[in-house]
Design an enzyme around this catalytic site. Structure first.
Site, PDB file in Angstrom:
ATOM      1  N   ASP A   1       0.833  -1.198   0.000  1.00 24.84           N
ATOM      2  CA  ASP A   1       0.000   0.000   0.000  1.00 24.84           C
ATOM      3  C   ASP A   1       0.874   1.257   0.000  1.00 24.84           C
ATOM      4  O   ASP A   1       1.867   1.338   0.735  1.00 24.84           O
ATOM      5  CB  ASP A   1      -0.876  -0.029   1.270  1.00 24.84           C
ATOM      6  CG  ASP A   1      -1.976   1.008   1.252  1.00 24.84           C
ATOM      7  OD1 ASP A   1      -2.796   0.970   0.318  1.00 24.84           O
ATOM      8  OD2 ASP A   1      -2.021   1.844   2.176  1.00 24.84           O
TER       9      ASP A   1
ATOM     10  N   GLU B   1       1.687  -0.132  -5.019  1.00 28.33           N
ATOM     11  CA  GLU B   1       0.798   0.971  -5.393  1.00 28.33           C
ATOM     12  C   GLU B   1       1.654   2.235  -5.484  1.00 28.33           C
ATOM     13  O   GLU B   1       2.044   2.798  -4.464  1.00 28.33           O
ATOM     14  CB  GLU B   1      -0.296   1.146  -4.335  1.00 28.33           C
ATOM     15  CG  GLU B   1      -1.291   2.208  -4.727  1.00 28.33           C
ATOM     16  CD  GLU B   1      -2.158   2.712  -3.571  1.00 28.33           C
ATOM     17  OE1 GLU B   1      -3.268   3.174  -3.839  1.00 28.33           O
ATOM     18  OE2 GLU B   1      -1.714   2.656  -2.399  1.00 28.33           O
TER      19      GLU B   1
HETATM   20  C1  NOJ Z   1      -4.480   3.052  -0.568  1.00 24.60           C
HETATM   21  C2  NOJ Z   1      -5.674   2.161  -0.580  1.00 24.60           C
HETATM   22  O1  NOJ Z   1      -5.870   1.665  -1.878  1.00 24.60           O
HETATM   23  C3  NOJ Z   1      -6.853   2.976  -0.097  1.00 24.60           C
HETATM   24  O2  NOJ Z   1      -8.039   2.233  -0.187  1.00 24.60           O
HETATM   25  C4  NOJ Z   1      -6.595   3.416   1.317  1.00 24.60           C
HETATM   26  O3  NOJ Z   1      -7.634   4.279   1.738  1.00 24.60           O
HETATM   27  C5  NOJ Z   1      -5.273   4.152   1.428  1.00 24.60           C
HETATM   28  N1  NOJ Z   1      -4.207   3.460   0.771  1.00 24.60           N
HETATM   29  C6  NOJ Z   1      -4.881   4.339   2.869  1.00 24.60           C
HETATM   30  O4  NOJ Z   1      -4.456   3.109   3.378  1.00 24.60           O
END
Ligand code: NOJ
Length: 557
Positions: free
Chosen positions: A204, A248
């Site tokens: 993440d 990500e």
């Molecule tokens: C990225 C995630 O895809 C999202 O859903 C989340 O709110 C944020 N990171 C915070 O963890």
């Protein structure tokens, strides 16, 4: 067609499927999806052609951000089951040839995490330095990620008497990765889940994890943030051999290569291609394939083991933050004109079939395009049956509604009262009555069966995951004709983003009349002439996958 000596780089042509256990299938009837339900549906995923399952956060959490706010990195949310239930689901998946990865969310914790509770309680807490504190908020603070709810990245904490850093919601304090003890703990968390059977992680918010914003102690700066990412990848490699980090990283093209570890390819194994995804929507809105083609050609060249993860939807808003304001306005106008469909000023809280007005030709064209792009495709649960959103749900929850298995009560997701479900089920044309797995399994012409065909063909065409990519010249702006080549195999894909039929002239310079183009999604072959040319007929929103078949090819049938 053969894969030469490339080692076991399984992610290079995997089919990834993302789901949240909470919304997939409720087996015990309490209204919440669970691991037992998931285990029951592994065969469904195998039949669809999924080879890698990505589990969204399943850890204990107050659930203020669908589990991305974690209170125990080693735990399993009791509503979803136990560690034993999780291991059963992983074992079942592996038995069917499906690898399992899970979200690794270590940029932040929940503010209810015992580490943060202790940290805020006293400056002398052993956990104080696990988070980032300041007496005054930094002036050069970045823009809040969720501007509808936050105005700053810093929150004053009464108990602590200081401000703490939170790049996301204020209930998600950022961990301080410049603290070596925190880094050790993160490694232990990864080691724990790898030992339990995971094949890697979807990491993440990687750029936020690596940044050292707000850390004032010079001695504590990371030597170099990318050294840290390299350490994490090395750790996964040592512990699991072929485990992956799927990151990500929604950054501009010129910043992406660094996160792969450049030409060494020793940091993130894969990155989502956010740029191509956003340009694909611009291309669809304009019925002009050139923005997408340019984005694909603009990808930095990668090391052999690195890979792009391609996708058209995920669990978040459909972010359009990398488009210009006027480009974004075009996409909004085409696919989400009502303000209720938009979120954060940068994205859409809709699923594809609804955005495309339920037009089956266009929906299939998009998924044919997705699976034909160079990279590894990632599906978000429900895409395979064409689920829509429910705008009555708050914010991003519009696209996180329960999986629709049958036309029955709660779409077959749960036997509980509707009020106990994690979210409202879509109504109208996308309700379970019209969109569900059971009906589509029985219908050979369904979207579900089309998606299963795409996963099969994608797996049979290693050029797509492994090969080189070129855009073929042809006269129509609304058409994307591209070719992927790997070893002695080559596949041409032609997609019409426009509504008018087109006859597309193609010329393959390395071919002559001994070569035919063999359709892979339907019956048919198209001969090439002596100069390697042919005309490819496409319906409005038509699509064709054409294997470049040379005499004696054994890979063609
Ligand atoms: C990225 C995630 O895809 C999202 O859903 C989340 O709110 C944020 N990171 C915070 O963890």
């Amino acid at each position: 067609m053969k894969i030469t000596d490339t080692g076991d780089l399984w992610w290079k042509n995997a089919v990834v499927y993302c789901l949240d256990v909470e919304t997939f299938l409720d087996w015990d009837g309490d209204g919440c999806g669970d691991f037992t339900g998931l285990a029951q549906r592994i065969d469904y995923l195998a039949e669809l052609g999924v080879t890698c399952l990505w589990l969204r956060p399943f850890y204990p959490s107050p659930d203020r951000d669908v589990g991305y706010d974690i209170t125990d990195f080693y735990g399993v949310d009791g509503r979803l089951g136990s560690h034993g239930d999780l291991v059963e689901a992983i074992r079942t998946a592996r038995d069917r040839g499906i690898r399992v990865i899970a979200d690794l969310v270590v940029n932040h914790t929940s503010d209810k995490h015992p580490w943060f509770r202790s940290a805020r309680s006293s400056p002398n807490s052993p956990y104080r330095d696990w988070y980032v504190w300041r007496d005054e908020p930094e002036k050069e603070a970045g823009a809040p990620v969720f501007p509808d709810q936050e105005t700053s990245d810093w929150q004053y904490d009464e108990k602590a008497g200081q401000y703490y850093l939170h790049r996301f919601y204020r209930h998600q304090p950022d961990l301080n990765v410049t603290n070596p003890v925190v880094r050790d703990e993160i490694a232990k968390v990864m080691g724990f889940w790898l030992q339990l059977g995971l094949d890697g992680f979807r990491v993440d918010a990687v750029p936020f994890l690596l940044e050292t914003m707000g850390v004032t102690d010079g001695a504590r700066k990371l030597p170099h943030p990318h050294d840290y990412l390299r350490e994490l990848r090395g750790f996964v490699g040592r512990r699991s051999g072929d485990g992956i980090l799927l990151g990500e990283v929604n950054l501009a093209r010129d910043q992406q290569l660094e996160f792969f570890g450049g030409s060494d390819g020793d940091e993130l194994t894969m990155q989502f291609d956010f740029i191509s995804m956003q340009k694909l929507y611009l291309s669809m809105a304009r019925q002009d394939a050139r923005p997408l083609a340019e984005a694909l050609l603009d990808r930095p060249p990668l090391a052999l083991e690195s890979q792009w993860a391609t996708f058209v939807r995920n669990h978040d808003e459909l972010t359009l933050d990398k488009l210009t304001d006027s480009e974004r306005a075009e996409v909004f106008a085409a696919f989400g004109p009502d303000p209720s469909m938009q979120v954060y000023g940068r994205g859409l809280r809709r699923r594809i079939p609804a955005m495309l007005g339920g037009d089956p030709r266009r929906i299939r064209m998009v998924y044919s395009l997705l699976f034909s792009l160079p990279g590894t495709p990632v599906l978000f649960y429900g895409e395979e049956i064409g689920m829509g959103e429910n705008l009555a749900a708050e914010g991003r929850y519009a696209v996180r509604t329960p999986m629709q298995w049958t036309s029955g009560k709660n779409g077959g997701f749960s036997s509980a009262a509707p009020s106990r479900l994690p979210g409202p089920i879509p109504d109208g044309g996308f309700s379970p009555e019209h969109v569900n797995v059971q009906d589509q399994r029985r219908d050979p012409g369904s979207l579900l069966n089309f998606m299963a065909l795409l996963t099969k063909r994608y797996r049979e065409c290693p050029e797509l995951g492994w090969g080189s990519f070129e855009v073929l010249d042809q006269p129509y702006a609304e058409v994307l004709a591209h070719r992927c080549t790997w070893d002695d195999g080559s596949l041409v894909a032609v997609h019409n983003l426009g509504s008018e039929p087109r006859t597309v002239p193609l010329k393959l310079d390395d071919c002559d009349e001994s070569v035919v183009l063999a359709d892979q999604l339907c019956d048919g072959t198209t001969p090439l002439d002596g100069s390697g040319s042919a005309e490819i007929v496409l319906d409005g929103y038509g699509y064709r996958w054409l294997r470049v078949a040379r005499p004696g090819d054994r890979g063609v049938w």
